[in-house]
Design a protein around this motif. Sequence first.
Motif, PDB file in Angstrom:
ATOM      1  N   ASP A  40      61.390  40.203  -7.133  1.00 21.94           N
ATOM      2  CA  ASP A  40      61.385  41.215  -8.177  1.00 21.94           C
ATOM      3  C   ASP A  40      59.982  41.800  -8.149  1.00 21.94           C
ATOM      4  O   ASP A  40      58.999  41.076  -8.371  1.00 21.94           O
TER       5      ASP A  40
ATOM      6  N   GLU B  50      60.339  49.654 -10.208  1.00 22.80           N
ATOM      7  CA  GLU B  50      60.639  48.231 -10.307  1.00 22.80           C
ATOM      8  C   GLU B  50      61.911  48.014  -9.508  1.00 22.80           C
ATOM      9  O   GLU B  50      62.894  48.743  -9.688  1.00 22.80           O
TER      10      GLU B  50
ATOM     11  N   TYR C 145      54.851  40.699  -9.037  1.00 24.67           N
ATOM     12  CA  TYR C 145      56.082  40.249  -8.387  1.00 24.67           C
ATOM     13  C   TYR C 145      56.423  38.825  -8.785  1.00 24.67           C
ATOM     14  O   TYR C 145      55.581  38.064  -9.241  1.00 24.67           O
TER      15      TYR C 145
ATOM     16  N   GLU D 226      57.146  45.228  -8.811  1.00 26.03           N
ATOM     17  CA  GLU D 226      56.805  46.498  -9.438  1.00 26.03           C
ATOM     18  C   GLU D 226      55.642  47.071  -8.661  1.00 26.03           C
ATOM     19  O   GLU D 226      54.604  46.419  -8.507  1.00 26.03           O
TER      20      GLU D 226
END
Length: 154
Positions: free
Chosen positions: A146, A118, A77, A148
């Motif tokens: 952000d 994602e 992240y 995953e």
Amino acid sequence: MRTAFILLLSVVFSACLQQEEIPTFEEQLNADIAIIDAYLDANSITAIEHESGLRYVVETEGSGPKPTLANTVRVTYTGKFLSNGQIFDQRIQPIEFPLQGLIIGWQIAFPLLTVGTEATLYIPSGYCYGRAGSDRIPANAILIFDVELLAIVS
């Protein structure tokens, strides 16, 4: 559009400063949602709106199972402030966390995602560090992650 977003931020911020009382969780949440939605609009981002107020964008859809709060997840992240895009934390190498021990925003978001997904999460401050903040996070900071979701470990 960016000017309109900055103007909205200053109006909301000014309104918060003029109040004599500390905003309730609900008031802060509504202000945060308005700021997030203005940011998304200003940047032409179409996000999924969760009933909690959290917004998220699936960049790559995974095909694995979805975790529950009882699971430990392996993720990478990047955490940023919505206000200025500054990165405050980043894990490029996978790291594992028990989901129930994480911020509420992650507890809401990760059960919505399948392994391999994602996504970008737009999290109201009350689902992060709230009015208390932390050593690196100011009070009432709206955060962008952000993420995953690499695996469900247990």
